[in-house]
Design a protein around this motif. Sequence first.
Motif, PDB file in Angstrom:
ATOM      1  N   GLN A 157       0.852  -1.185   0.000  1.00  0.00           N
ATOM      2  CA  GLN A 157       0.000   0.000   0.000  1.00  0.00           C
ATOM      3  C   GLN A 157       0.889   1.236   0.000  1.00  0.00           C
ATOM      4  O   GLN A 157       1.880   1.297   0.722  1.00  0.00           O
ATOM      5  N   ASN A 166      -3.145   3.842  -4.749  1.00  0.00           N
ATOM      6  CA  ASN A 166      -3.606   2.552  -4.243  1.00  0.00           C
ATOM      7  C   ASN A 166      -4.758   1.991  -5.066  1.00  0.00           C
ATOM      8  O   ASN A 166      -4.833   0.776  -5.288  1.00  0.00           O
ATOM      9  N   THR A 189      -4.723  -1.594  -6.957  1.00  0.00           N
ATOM     10  CA  THR A 189      -5.798  -2.569  -6.736  1.00  0.00           C
ATOM     11  C   THR A 189      -6.421  -2.975  -8.058  1.00  0.00           C
ATOM     12  O   THR A 189      -6.642  -4.164  -8.319  1.00  0.00           O
TER      13      THR A 189
END
Length: 70
Positions: A3, A61, A65
Amino acid sequence: MTQISKDMIIADILQVDPALAPILMASGMHCIGCPSAQGETLEEAALVHGIDVDALAEQCNTFLTNKKDD
């Protein structure tokens, strides 16, 4: 998956995924290749460039993802 956080060094962020470079550049960080990027955190760079660091980290992020899901 790593992250992205505001306390990460910009060079380390680019090591997580070099494809994050266009996101950083589009936000106004055109100096990602400069020597400062080797020791400057995302938060420090965002402050200098007047960028919302939390929104930028979230954007990075989200990209990671979505890339993982592909």
